[in-house]
Enzyme design. Structure first.
Site, PDB file in Angstrom:
ATOM      1  N   LYS A 139       0.892  -1.323   0.241  1.00 21.94           N
ATOM      2  CA  LYS A 139       0.313  -0.185   0.353  1.00 21.94           C
ATOM      3  C   LYS A 139       0.204   1.234  -0.431  1.00 21.94           C
ATOM      4  O   LYS A 139       0.901   2.209  -0.739  1.00 21.94           O
ATOM      5  CB  LYS A 139      -0.824  -0.298   1.036  1.00 21.94           C
ATOM      6  CG  LYS A 139      -1.688  -0.582   1.054  1.00 21.94           C
ATOM      7  CD  LYS A 139      -3.038  -0.967   1.889  1.00 21.94           C
ATOM      8  CE  LYS A 139      -4.511  -2.071   1.814  1.00 21.94           C
ATOM      9  NZ  LYS A 139      -5.733  -2.487   2.536  1.00 21.94           N
ATOM     10  N   LYS A 156      -7.031 -11.094  -4.663  1.00 20.08           N
ATOM     11  CA  LYS A 156      -7.825 -11.052  -3.765  1.00 20.08           C
ATOM     12  C   LYS A 156      -8.992 -10.653  -4.022  1.00 20.08           C
ATOM     13  O   LYS A 156      -9.071  -9.460  -4.475  1.00 20.08           O
ATOM     14  CB  LYS A 156      -7.473 -11.517  -2.541  1.00 20.08           C
ATOM     15  CG  LYS A 156      -7.529 -10.373  -1.663  1.00 20.08           C
ATOM     16  CD  LYS A 156      -7.647  -9.928  -0.121  1.00 20.08           C
ATOM     17  CE  LYS A 156      -7.271  -8.834   0.065  1.00 20.08           C
ATOM     18  NZ  LYS A 156      -7.296  -8.374   1.064  1.00 20.08           N
ATOM     19  N   LYS A 205     -13.030  -5.708  -1.406  1.00 16.34           N
ATOM     20  CA  LYS A 205     -13.701  -4.324  -0.893  1.00 16.34           C
ATOM     21  C   LYS A 205     -13.408  -2.627  -1.626  1.00 16.34           C
ATOM     22  O   LYS A 205     -14.225  -2.630  -2.168  1.00 16.34           O
ATOM     23  CB  LYS A 205     -14.240  -4.681   0.474  1.00 16.34           C
ATOM     24  CG  LYS A 205     -13.444  -3.812   1.354  1.00 16.34           C
ATOM     25  CD  LYS A 205     -14.545  -4.356   3.263  1.00 16.34           C
ATOM     26  CE  LYS A 205     -13.740  -4.001   3.617  1.00 16.34           C
ATOM     27  NZ  LYS A 205     -13.832  -5.401   4.841  1.00 16.34           N
TER      28      LYS A 205
HETATM   29  P1  TYM Z   1     -10.235  -6.529   6.150  1.00 18.76           P
HETATM   30  O1  TYM Z   1     -11.510  -6.168   6.623  1.00 18.76           O
HETATM   31  O2  TYM Z   1      -9.978  -6.330   4.918  1.00 18.76           O
HETATM   32  O3  TYM Z   1     -11.284  -8.143   6.112  1.00 18.76           O
HETATM   33  C1  TYM Z   1     -12.035  -9.075   6.844  1.00 18.76           C
HETATM   34  C2  TYM Z   1     -11.620 -10.785   7.019  1.00 18.76           C
HETATM   35  O4  TYM Z   1     -12.146 -10.994   5.516  1.00 18.76           O
HETATM   36  C3  TYM Z   1     -11.268 -12.138   5.009  1.00 18.76           C
HETATM   37  N1  TYM Z   1     -10.990 -10.954   3.849  1.00 18.76           N
HETATM   38  C4  TYM Z   1     -10.894 -12.139   3.066  1.00 18.76           C
HETATM   39  N2  TYM Z   1     -10.983 -13.926   3.081  1.00 18.76           N
HETATM   40  C5  TYM Z   1     -11.153 -14.341   2.357  1.00 18.76           C
HETATM   41  N3  TYM Z   1     -11.033 -13.565   0.728  1.00 18.76           N
HETATM   42  C6  TYM Z   1     -10.742 -13.397   1.119  1.00 18.76           C
HETATM   43  N4  TYM Z   1     -10.971 -12.652  -0.321  1.00 18.76           N
HETATM   44  C7  TYM Z   1     -10.459 -12.248   1.516  1.00 18.76           C
HETATM   45  N5  TYM Z   1     -10.548 -10.708   1.821  1.00 18.76           N
HETATM   46  C8  TYM Z   1     -11.323  -9.957   3.056  1.00 18.76           C
HETATM   47  C9  TYM Z   1      -9.662 -10.450   5.865  1.00 18.76           C
HETATM   48  O5  TYM Z   1      -8.307 -11.876   6.067  1.00 18.76           O
HETATM   49  C10 TYM Z   1     -10.336 -10.691   7.251  1.00 18.76           C
HETATM   50  O6  TYM Z   1     -10.169 -11.490   8.066  1.00 18.76           O
HETATM   51  N6  TYM Z   1      -6.606  -5.726   9.263  1.00 18.76           N
HETATM   52  C11 TYM Z   1      -8.645  -6.280   9.442  1.00 18.76           C
HETATM   53  C12 TYM Z   1      -9.552  -5.830  10.222  1.00 18.76           C
HETATM   54  C13 TYM Z   1      -8.478  -6.440  11.706  1.00 18.76           C
HETATM   55  C14 TYM Z   1      -8.608  -7.106  12.612  1.00 18.76           C
HETATM   56  C15 TYM Z   1      -8.337  -7.196  13.784  1.00 18.76           C
HETATM   57  C16 TYM Z   1      -8.996  -9.093  12.877  1.00 18.76           C
HETATM   58  C17 TYM Z   1      -9.055  -5.029  13.168  1.00 18.76           C
HETATM   59  N7  TYM Z   1      -7.785  -5.830  13.570  1.00 18.76           N
HETATM   60  C18 TYM Z   1      -7.822  -8.562  14.705  1.00 18.76           C
HETATM   61  C19 TYM Z   1      -8.776  -9.894  12.999  1.00 18.76           C
HETATM   62  C20 TYM Z   1      -8.237  -8.948  14.495  1.00 18.76           C
HETATM   63  C21 TYM Z   1      -8.522  -6.019   8.097  1.00 18.76           C
HETATM   64  O7  TYM Z   1      -8.303  -5.197   6.988  1.00 18.76           O
HETATM   65  O8  TYM Z   1      -9.366  -6.742   7.075  1.00 18.76           O
END
Ligand code: TYM
Length: 326
Positions: A111, A192, A195
Site C-alpha cells: 500500500k 484476492k 472491497k
Molecule cells: P478486512 O476488513 O480487510 O477483512 C476482513 C476479514 O475478511 C478476510 N478477507 C478474506 N478472506 C478470504 N478471501 C478474501 N478475498 C478476503 N478478503 C478479506 C480478511 O482476511 C479478514 O479476516 N485488519 C483487518 C481487520 C482487523 C482485524 C483485527 C482482524 C482489525 N483488527 C483483529 C482480526 C483481528 C482487515 O483489514 O480486514
C-alpha cells in the site's frame, strides 16, 4: 472458555470474501468459544473516508454480522472506536515494536508503494490490530490468509512483552479456514476479492441483488478447456468458483467435480450463481429486519461496556509493568 476474536474494516461493503474468510468461521466457532466480533473503524481511517458514509457503514456492518448468523447472545459485538483503551494500548505496543518489523509487513509495503503520500497510520496499522487482539487475551483469531502476517506480528509483540515484563498477554493463534483461505476476484482470479481495491465486476458484495450476483458469476474469468476440476495454479477462475460453492453449499471439492463431470462451464456457473444468490438473499432479508431495530443499540452498548472493562484492566496492568503510574 477459550476466547476467539475477529474484526472487519468498513472501507467498503462486506464482500463474499469477508463472509467466507472471517464471518463464517466465527459462526462455526461461536458455539464453543467466548466470541468477540467488532467493526475496525479506526483501521478504516488509514486512508481518507467520507465521514457520513463511514458512519452508516459502521452500523450496517453490525447488522450484517447478525444477519449472517453471528448470535448476539453468544458474541460480544462492538465498535472499535468506542473503546478508547484500544488505541492507548496500541501506543504502548508501538513502543515495543521496531520500525523494521512494522515496515516489513507485506500489506504496508504494497500500500505504501501504491500511494507514496501514505499516512503514519498505515505503518502502525498492524500494531493497532495487535492491540485489538491482545487487550482481551484472545486465544484464536480467524482471518483470511492476507491477515495472517499481522496476527503473527501480534504474537511476536505479545511474546516480547511477556519476556520483558512477565506474563501480560495470551499469545494468540491464527485460524485460517481451509476452503475459504482466499476468495479471489472474479475478473482477475490471481488476486484476492477486495472491497476497497477491485473492479466492482470482480467483487460480490453481500448487498448485491440476485441479478447482479448472477451476472458477475456468469461473466467470471475462466480458462477455455471447459472441464470442472480443482487446480488453483492452472485453473484459478474455476477453482475459485469451486471454493465459493463448496463453502456456500457445504459440499466438498470432490463432490463438485463428480457432480459436474462431462458438463460445461455455462451449466456450472449457472448452478453456482443460483446457490450464491439464494444464500445471500436470505441474509439480506434478515438484514432488512435488523438494520432499524432498537435492539442494535442495546447489543452495541453491552458490547462496548464489556470491551472497555477488559481493555481498562489490561491497560492498567501494562502501566504498572511499565512504571507509567502515579
Ligand atoms: P478486512 O476488513 O480487510 O477483512 C476482513 C476479514 O475478511 C478476510 N478477507 C478474506 N478472506 C478470504 N478471501 C478474501 N478475498 C478476503 N478478503 C478479506 C480478511 O482476511 C479478514 O479476516 N485488519 C483487518 C481487520 C482487523 C482485524 C483485527 C482482524 C482489525 N483488527 C483483529 C482480526 C483481528 C482487515 O483489514 O480486514
Amino acid at each position: 472458555m477459550a476466547r476467539i476474536l475477529t474484526g472487519l474494516k468498513p472501507t467498503g461493503e462486506i464482500t463474499l470474501g469477508n463472509y467466507i474468510g472471517a464471518i463464517k468461521q466465527m459462526i462455526t466457532y461461536q458455539e464453543k468459544y467466548d466470541s468477540f466480533i467488532f467493526v475496525a473503524d479506526l483501521h478504516a481511517l488509514t486512508i481518507p473516508q467520507d465521514p457520513s458514509l463511514l458512519k452508516s457503514r459502521i452500523k450496517s456492518f453490525i447488522a450484517m454480522y447478525i444477519a449472517c448468523g453471528i448470535d448476539p447472545a453468544k458474541n460480544t459485538i462492538y465498535i472499535q472506536s468506542e473503546n478508547p483503551y484500544i488505541p492507548a494500548i496500541s501506543y504502548l505496543l508501538e513502543c515495543h515494536t521496531s520500525y523494521g518489523e512494522a515496515s516489513r509487513m507485506i500489506q504496508f509495503k504494497e500500500k505504501s508503494r501504491q500511494n507514496r503520500n501514505f499516512s503514519v497510520g498505515l505503518l502502525t496499522y498492524p500494531i493497532l490490530m495487535a492491540s485489538d487482539i491482545l487487550y482481551c487475551d484472545a486465544d484464536f483469531v480467524p482471518v483470511g490468509i492476507d491477515q495472517k502476517q499481522h496476527v503473527e506480528l501480534a504474537r511476536n509483540i505479545a511474546e516480547r512483552f511477556n519476556n520483558r515484563y512477565e506474563n501480560t498477554f495470551v499469545v494468540p493463534e491464527v485460524l485460517i479456514s481451509e476452503a475459504g483461505t482466499k476468495i479471489k476476484d472474479l475478473k482477475d482470479p490471481t488476486k484476492k476479492m477486495s472491497k476497497s481495491e477491485s473492479n466492482p465486476q470482480g467483487v460480490i458484495s453481500m448487498f448485491d441483488s440476485p441479478i447482479d450476483i448472477t451476472s458477475k458469476i456468469m461473466k467470471a474469468t475462466t480458462d477455455s478447456d471447459n472441464v470442472i476440476k480443482f487446480d488453483e495454479e492452472n485453473k484459478p477462475g474455476i477453482s475459485n468458483l469451486m471454493n465459493i460453492l463448496s463453502v456456500i453449499d457445504n459440499i466438498s471439492l470432490n463432490e463438485i467435480e463428480e457432480m459436474f463431470k462431462g458438463k460445461g462451464y455455462g451449466e456450472f456457473k449457472k448452478y453456482v450463481a443460483l446457490k450464491v444468490s439464494n444464500h445471500i438473499k436470505k441474509i439480506q432479508d434478515r438484514y432488512e429486519k435488523i438494520i432499524n431495530s432498537k435492539e442494535l443499540d442495546d447489543i452495541l452498548n453491552k458490547g462496548r461496556e464489556k470491551s472497555i472493562n477488559l481493555a481498562k484492566e489490561k491497560y492498567q496492568l501494562m502501566c504498572e509493568k511499565l512504571g507509567t503510574i502515579r
